[in-house]
Design a protein around this motif. Structure first.
Motif, mmCIF file in Angstrom:
data_model
loop_
_atom_site.group_PDB
_atom_site.id
_atom_site.type_symbol
_atom_site.label_atom_id
_atom_site.label_comp_id
_atom_site.label_asym_id
_atom_site.label_seq_id
_atom_site.Cartn_x
_atom_site.Cartn_y
_atom_site.Cartn_z
ATOM 1 N N UNK A 177 0.851 -1.182 0.000
ATOM 2 C CA UNK A 177 0.000 0.000 0.000
ATOM 3 C C UNK A 177 0.893 1.240 0.000
ATOM 4 N N UNK A 178 0.534 2.218 -0.794
ATOM 5 C CA UNK A 178 1.317 3.461 -0.822
ATOM 6 C C UNK A 178 0.679 4.516 0.078
ATOM 7 N N UNK A 179 1.382 5.610 0.227
ATOM 8 C CA UNK A 179 0.972 6.824 0.921
ATOM 9 C C UNK A 179 0.933 6.650 2.441
ATOM 10 N N UNK A 180 -0.162 6.235 3.072
ATOM 11 C CA UNK A 180 -0.265 6.061 4.530
ATOM 12 C C UNK A 180 -0.207 7.410 5.243
ATOM 13 N N UNK A 181 -1.004 8.361 4.734
ATOM 14 C CA UNK A 181 -1.001 9.703 5.324
ATOM 15 C C UNK A 181 -2.385 10.322 5.121
ATOM 16 N N UNK A 182 -2.498 11.614 5.343
ATOM 17 C CA UNK A 182 -3.802 12.265 5.494
ATOM 18 C C UNK A 182 -4.570 12.460 4.188
ATOM 19 N N UNK A 183 -5.883 12.649 4.355
ATOM 20 C CA UNK A 183 -6.790 12.854 3.220
ATOM 21 C C UNK A 183 -6.493 14.126 2.441
ATOM 22 N N UNK A 184 -5.763 15.070 3.026
ATOM 23 C CA UNK A 184 -5.613 16.376 2.379
ATOM 24 C C UNK A 184 -4.577 16.399 1.255
ATOM 25 N N UNK A 185 -3.915 15.267 0.973
ATOM 26 C CA UNK A 185 -2.931 15.243 -0.116
ATOM 27 C C UNK A 185 -3.162 14.065 -1.067
ATOM 28 N N UNK A 186 -4.330 14.012 -1.699
ATOM 29 C CA UNK A 186 -4.554 12.920 -2.665
ATOM 30 C C UNK A 186 -3.590 12.964 -3.842
ATOM 31 N N UNK A 187 -2.937 14.127 -4.057
ATOM 32 C CA UNK A 187 -1.958 14.207 -5.136
ATOM 33 C C UNK A 187 -0.791 13.241 -4.920
ATOM 34 N N UNK A 188 -0.493 12.922 -3.655
ATOM 35 C CA UNK A 188 0.631 12.008 -3.374
ATOM 36 C C UNK A 188 0.354 10.606 -3.943
ATOM 37 N N UNK A 189 -0.730 9.927 -3.533
ATOM 38 C CA UNK A 189 -0.962 8.603 -4.121
ATOM 39 C C UNK A 189 -1.207 8.660 -5.620
ATOM 40 N N UNK B 30 -4.103 2.020 -1.420
ATOM 41 C CA UNK B 30 -3.721 3.310 -0.841
ATOM 42 C C UNK B 30 -4.200 3.342 0.597
ATOM 43 N N UNK B 31 -3.307 3.746 1.503
ATOM 44 C CA UNK B 31 -3.633 3.822 2.926
ATOM 45 C C UNK B 31 -3.796 5.283 3.331
ATOM 46 N N UNK B 32 -4.784 5.529 4.211
ATOM 47 C CA UNK B 32 -5.162 6.897 4.580
ATOM 48 C C UNK B 32 -5.225 7.081 6.091
ATOM 49 N N UNK B 33 -4.983 8.336 6.539
ATOM 50 C CA UNK B 33 -5.163 8.751 7.934
ATOM 51 C C UNK B 33 -6.158 9.910 7.970
ATOM 52 N N UNK B 34 -6.668 10.216 9.170
ATOM 53 C CA UNK B 34 -7.746 11.203 9.246
ATOM 54 C C UNK B 34 -7.354 12.568 9.817
ATOM 55 N N UNK B 35 -6.048 12.871 9.936
ATOM 56 C CA UNK B 35 -5.634 14.093 10.621
ATOM 57 C C UNK B 35 -5.655 15.337 9.732
ATOM 58 N N UNK B 36 -6.229 15.244 8.558
ATOM 59 C CA UNK B 36 -6.366 16.391 7.666
ATOM 60 C C UNK B 36 -7.192 15.990 6.465
ATOM 61 N N UNK B 37 -8.019 16.912 5.962
ATOM 62 C CA UNK B 37 -8.831 16.615 4.796
ATOM 63 C C UNK B 37 -10.113 15.881 5.146
ATOM 64 N N UNK B 38 -10.724 15.247 4.138
ATOM 65 C CA UNK B 38 -12.013 14.580 4.297
ATOM 66 C C UNK B 38 -12.003 13.221 3.610
ATOM 67 N N UNK B 39 -12.858 12.287 4.079
ATOM 68 C CA UNK B 39 -12.845 10.919 3.540
ATOM 69 C C UNK B 39 -13.116 10.831 2.044
ATOM 70 N N UNK B 40 -13.738 11.850 1.457
ATOM 71 C CA UNK B 40 -14.024 11.822 0.020
ATOM 72 C C UNK B 40 -12.759 11.669 -0.814
ATOM 73 N N UNK B 41 -11.590 12.015 -0.247
ATOM 74 C CA UNK B 41 -10.327 11.835 -0.973
ATOM 75 C C UNK B 41 -10.124 10.372 -1.351
ATOM 76 N N UNK B 42 -10.586 9.466 -0.508
ATOM 77 C CA UNK B 42 -10.461 8.034 -0.796
ATOM 78 C C UNK B 42 -11.173 7.690 -2.106
ATOM 79 N N UNK B 43 -12.390 8.219 -2.263
ATOM 80 C CA UNK B 43 -13.171 7.957 -3.469
ATOM 81 C C UNK B 43 -12.572 8.645 -4.687
#
Length: 451
Positions: free
Chosen positions: A242-254, A268-281
């Protein structure tokens, strides 16, 4: 008539309490204020599971501070599907994280020394507390999936010469890929298969008070493509990457990683300390064959107790699942009365564990994160398939899954300020009507459905 199991949380005095639906008052049809429709014909992701992390600190507290009876109790309540809440996804730091009693890797060397053949590689540190607990968890729940995330490469591989800050030297990409392989092989030798790894925890965050390693997306992409995936193939490993493993506020990274390394990346792995869950979608829409995983979210003193903190886990957990995540993983499985132990020099910790182990009194308590996780993990079991749900009122948050045994799990959270009378319908059939207080949660398990 369907068999229905119901669990409810409506405040500190009522946390994940099983209710008899037969005893519920039956409101008149005109009293219904919200209708939740479940569409079994609309399906999404398959769940891997729910859980937290056996950090060094968490494993030490459970394995060494608690006595045997307490340890048996807490492990059963965490992992047993019937006697507990059946957690089924565990994230292990590869070496020290911020929640460890010391800074360590699996290949620590004196200054100026290197070990390109990894002759001094050892997971002896984890054999003390972490591995015995993982083995016990797997016995209690054989469906558990294990993933691993490094906070840093060994210091000698980095520009800083330390596990604190710095970047991985390009000339050490290959040996670091071998380090991952050795870790996976060593855990497998203990009967612990590693289902997935992330390449770097929070690669855009470079704190100087605990293990960290800056890794830009171009670097991560090159490391995965050039060394990590080829090394996994060479050694016959089917561990997912899995890549990234960081916050929702930087979808440009993955998106940058996947642009050229989609074939080598499983999710892609995500954390919740910034941004919103919609980044996953957003990222999934661009790369629909790539899995979505939520791998870290901690509650803590920055969210005032009680209602706000419990609401945050329920609200955000539902949205994480509605945005296609196959996992929902909180942070420390256990912390002590000081929210630690944390690495030396960390300062005041404000995080909250799933359980609290008081080092002074040895008292064991279950935090609101335990009960919030229970609302998901008790009814949504591994390999459950998410179903479509709609609610007639946006403040009533909902998610539903069909389990492998045919039962349907529904998790509801009333995010509004008023009591609601909720009617749950499955394929147009009304199965239950009940009241939900403001900021209360309800989990339902409906008996097998025919599809």
């Amino acid at each position: 008539m369907r068999d229905i199991i119901m669990y409810q949380s409506s405040g500190e005095d009522e946390l994940f309490v099983e209710k008899s639906t037969a005893e519920l008052p039956q409101p008149a049809a005109e009293a219904v204020t919200v209708t939740v429709e479940i569409d079994a014909g609309q399906t999404y992701q398959e769940m891997d599971g729910f859980g937290a992390s056996f950090t060094d600190s968490a494993a030490y507290l459970i394995h060494q501070v608690l006595d045997e009876a307490q340890r048996t109790e807490v492990m059963s309540k965490l992992f047993h599907a019937q006697e507990g809440i059946g957690l089924s996804f565990l994230r292990n730091p590869m070496g020290a994280s911020d929640y460890a009693r010391s800074v360590y890797s699996y290949n620590d060397l004196p200054e100026q020394e290197t070990d390109p053949s990894l002759e001094r590689f050892s997971i002896a540190h984890d054999e003390a507390d972490i591995i015995p607990l993982l083995q016990q968890a797997l016995k209690l729940n054989p469906e558990i999936k294990l993933m691993a995330s490094p906070w840093s490469a060994p210091g000698w591989m980095k520009t800083s010469g330390s596990m604190i800050a710095g970047q991985l030297k390009p000339e050490n990409y290959r040996v670091y890929a071998d380090y991952f392989v050795r870790y996976i092989q060593a855990f497998a030798a203990h009967g612990l298969p590693i289902y997935a790894v992330t390449v770097q925890n929070e690669p855009l965050y470079e704190p100087h008070h605990y293990p960290s390693m800056l890794m830009l997306p171009e670097e991560q992409r090159e490391f995965i493509q050039r060394e990590l995936k080829p090394s996994f193939r060479k050694h016959g490993l089917n561990t997912k990457i899995f890549c990234y493993d960081h916050n929702w506020d930087r979808p440009d990274y993955p998106l940058t990683v996947l642009e050229q390394a989609e074939a080598e990346v499983d999710g892609v792995a995500w954390h919740w300390y910034g941004g919103a869950p919609a980044a996953q979608s957003e990222v999934l829409a661009a790369y629909p064959d790539t899995e979505v995983h939520f791998t870290e979210g901690s509650g803590g003193e920055w969210i005032p107790p009680f209602e706000q903190a419990f609401s945050n886990v329920m609200r955000t957990g539902i949205e994480i699942l509605r945005n296609h995540s196959k996992s929902f993983v909180l942070w420390n499985m256990a912390l002590d009365e000081q929210n630690g132990p944390a690495v030396p020099g960390f300062g005041k910790s404000t995080c909250r564990g799933v359980v609290t182990v008081n080092q002074q009194t040895r008292e064991l308590t279950y935090t609101l994160d335990y009960y919030a996780l229970a609302h998901f993990s008790k009814v949504i079991r591994p390999r459950a398939l998410r179903l479509g749900t709609t609610a007639s009122h946006e403040q009533l948050r909902s998610v539903a899954f069909r389990n492998r045994d045919g039962s349907v799990a529904v998790v509801l959270f009333n995010d509004g300020e008023a009591e609601e009378t909720v009617a749950v319908k499955l394929q147009g059939e009304e199965v239950l009507t009940f009241s939900m207080a403001p900021k209360s949660a309800v989990s339902l398990k409906l008996s097998e459905m025919q599809v």
